[in-house]
Structure formats: C-alpha cells, structure tokens
Design an enzyme around this catalytic site. Structure first.
Site, PDB file in Angstrom:
ATOM      1  N   ASP A  62       0.843  -1.192   0.000  1.00  0.00           N
ATOM      2  CA  ASP A  62       0.000   0.000   0.000  1.00  0.00           C
ATOM      3  C   ASP A  62       0.878   1.240   0.000  1.00  0.00           C
ATOM      4  O   ASP A  62       1.746   1.388   0.870  1.00  0.00           O
ATOM      5  CB  ASP A  62      -0.889  -0.016   1.243  1.00  0.00           C
ATOM      6  N   ASN A  89       1.499   7.223  -9.699  1.00  0.00           N
ATOM      7  CA  ASN A  89       0.232   7.079 -10.402  1.00  0.00           C
ATOM      8  C   ASN A  89      -0.886   6.502  -9.538  1.00  0.00           C
ATOM      9  O   ASN A  89      -2.061   6.723  -9.824  1.00  0.00           O
ATOM     10  CB  ASN A  89       0.441   6.177 -11.636  1.00  0.00           C
ATOM     11  N   SER A 141      -4.855  15.614 -11.952  1.00  0.00           N
ATOM     12  CA  SER A 141      -6.107  15.484 -12.690  1.00  0.00           C
ATOM     13  C   SER A 141      -6.651  16.879 -12.983  1.00  0.00           C
ATOM     14  O   SER A 141      -6.336  17.837 -12.261  1.00  0.00           O
ATOM     15  CB  SER A 141      -7.127  14.701 -11.856  1.00  0.00           C
ATOM     16  N   TYR A 154     -11.302  13.693  -3.870  1.00  0.00           N
ATOM     17  CA  TYR A 154     -10.417  13.428  -5.006  1.00  0.00           C
ATOM     18  C   TYR A 154      -9.791  14.728  -5.517  1.00  0.00           C
ATOM     19  O   TYR A 154      -8.585  14.800  -5.765  1.00  0.00           O
ATOM     20  CB  TYR A 154     -11.215  12.741  -6.118  1.00  0.00           C
ATOM     21  N   ALA A 156      -9.362  17.560  -3.918  1.00  0.00           N
ATOM     22  CA  ALA A 156      -8.411  18.073  -2.926  1.00  0.00           C
ATOM     23  C   ALA A 156      -7.090  17.314  -2.994  1.00  0.00           C
ATOM     24  O   ALA A 156      -6.007  17.904  -2.910  1.00  0.00           O
ATOM     25  CB  ALA A 156      -9.008  17.972  -1.526  1.00  0.00           C
ATOM     26  N   LYS A 158      -5.795  15.760  -5.572  1.00  0.00           N
ATOM     27  CA  LYS A 158      -5.082  16.040  -6.817  1.00  0.00           C
ATOM     28  C   LYS A 158      -4.571  17.474  -6.876  1.00  0.00           C
ATOM     29  O   LYS A 158      -3.546  17.763  -7.495  1.00  0.00           O
ATOM     30  CB  LYS A 158      -5.982  15.734  -8.016  1.00  0.00           C
ATOM     31  N   ILE A 187     -10.156  10.039 -19.482  1.00  0.00           N
ATOM     32  CA  ILE A 187      -9.414   9.033 -20.240  1.00  0.00           C
ATOM     33  C   ILE A 187     -10.210   7.737 -20.202  1.00  0.00           C
ATOM     34  O   ILE A 187     -10.779   7.380 -19.168  1.00  0.00           O
ATOM     35  CB  ILE A 187      -8.014   8.803 -19.620  1.00  0.00           C
TER      36      ILE A 187
END
Length: 246
Positions: A62, A89, A141, A154, A156, A158, A187
């Site tokens: 993890d 990633n 993103s 998400y 926040a 990125k 994508i």
C-alpha cells in the site's frame, strides 16, 4: 528513448499506470510495478511486458505505508543499479456529495493519492539526490485544477499533488531532478467506463476535441517527461485533457 533507464511506477498494473509501463518498456526501460492487491492483474501485466525484453519486477503493498515506499525504492535500486524515474500514479476515488461524505471517506482518498505520492517521492528523491539525476512524474487530474462536484476528496488530493509537485521542483532542481505533473482529463479507463451513458455524453460535450482521451495519450506524455528531451522542464502541470479545462 529510455534505454538504460529504470523506473518505479505506482499503480502500475492497470489503467494509466500500465499504459505508462508499456510505453516505458517499449522504449527500453527496466521497471518496478507497484500494486496493492490485484495479483491476477499484476501477473498478467508482467507477462505482457516481458515481450519487450526489459527487466520487470513487482512490488506488492500500500502506497500509504511509508515503509513500503522505502523498501520498494531500495529493492528497485538493488535490482537495476539505480532508480532514474518515479511515476506516482496510484490513486483511488470515493465519490460523494460533501454533505454525505464522512471524514473516513475523505482521508482514505487523501492518504492514497497525496500521502502515497509524498511517501514514494521522499525515498526516490533521496536516492536520486545521491546520483544527482532523476525524473519524478506525478499524476494529478483536471479535477485538481478546477474541482468537480461530488469529488471534494479526489479534487483536494489532486490539487495537493500539484502543490507537492511545485514545491519539490523548487527543492530538487539544484540536484538535477525534475518534478512535473500530468493532469489528465477524461481518459478511457475502467474508472470512466463506470459512468452512465448520460454522464459520458455530458462530459463529451465539454471536450474541445470531441473525444475521450486514450491511455496512450497520457503514456506518451509521461515518456517525454522521463526522457533526456525534457531535461529543462520542471515544475510544470501538463494537461492531457482534449481542451476540457478551457
């Protein structure tokens, strides 16, 4: 070309991460693919990448675990002699409106997407600093640039990746380490395929180029940033989004 280079890619066995791994292997790089739990996908990725004739190894754990990050970088350096490239990633989503989002919903996404990026960057940068050379590529993103309803956690995370990228680019530049971010739009991956047809049509209407991006669009951008051709590019956030951010 990346022949003679080695790369560590988190979240490297599926989706965008695997696409980047394929492009790197095609260009001659040795690879460590880090993944959390999907052994079947990992073994499949390993078998597919072997066709390129480069060395490919796996690391299961993890990214939230700092010890896993430390051990992965050490293992890659021992296997390849050095770590030239890090691609952060690994990422997750847990979409909810803010009024329905628990603290746990929020922090789990932050921990994986942002803290995980910090963990691997810390140990890769220490190794690269000794070699006075390196490339760090972080996956952000468009949501991290403009936000998105239902994705406060998400977005926040990125946005945080962008701040981390810019700060690290300033810190590490004197050691000949470049740090850049890629901000993909929509994508075609399992994540976007989970959207309803109505949602996909709505998004498509916002994309200037009139199509969803492909994994290869992102992979080729990452390969460029990892190459010698990008030696004077650092602290940048490159949108691979078909114009949706405009």
């Amino acid at each position: 070309m990346l022949k003679g280079k080695s790369a560590v890619i988190t979240g490297g066995v599926r989706g965008i991460g695997f696409g980047i791994a394929g492009e790197f292997a095609k260009q001659g790089a040795d690879l460590m693919l880090c993944y959390r739990s999907n052994d079947e996908a990992a073994e499949k990725a390993l078998a597919q990448l072997k066709q390129y004739g480069t060395k490919v190894i796996l690391a299961k754990g993890d990214v939230c675990d700092e010890k896993f990050a430390e051990e992965s970088i050490k293992k890659a350096a021992e296997a390849f002699g050095r770590v030239d490239i890090l691609v952060n990633n690994a990422g997750i989503t847990n979409d909810k409106l803010i009024l329905r989002m628990s603290k746990d919903d929020f922090t789990k996404v932050i921990d994986t997407n942002l803290v995980g990026t910090f963990n691997f960057t810390k140990y890769a940068a220490a190794h690269m600093s000794r070699k006075k050379s390196g490339r760090i590529i972080n996956l952000s993103s468009v949501c991290g640039v403009r936000g998105n309803a239902g994705q406060a956690n998400y977005s926040a995370s990125k946005a945080g990746v962008i701040g981390l990228t810019l700060s690290n680019a300033k810190e590490l530049g004197r050691r000949n380490i470049t740090v850049n971010a890629i901000a993909p739009g929509f994508i075609d991956t399992d994540m976007t395929m989970a959207l309803s047809e109505k949602q996909r049509e709505l998004v498509l209407g916002q994309i200037s180029l009139g199509r969803y991006g492909s994994v290869q669009d992102v992979a080729k951008t990452a390969a460029f940033l990892a190459s010698d051709d990008a030696a004077y590019i650092t602290g940048q956030v490159i949108g691979v989004d078909g114009g949706i951010i405009m």
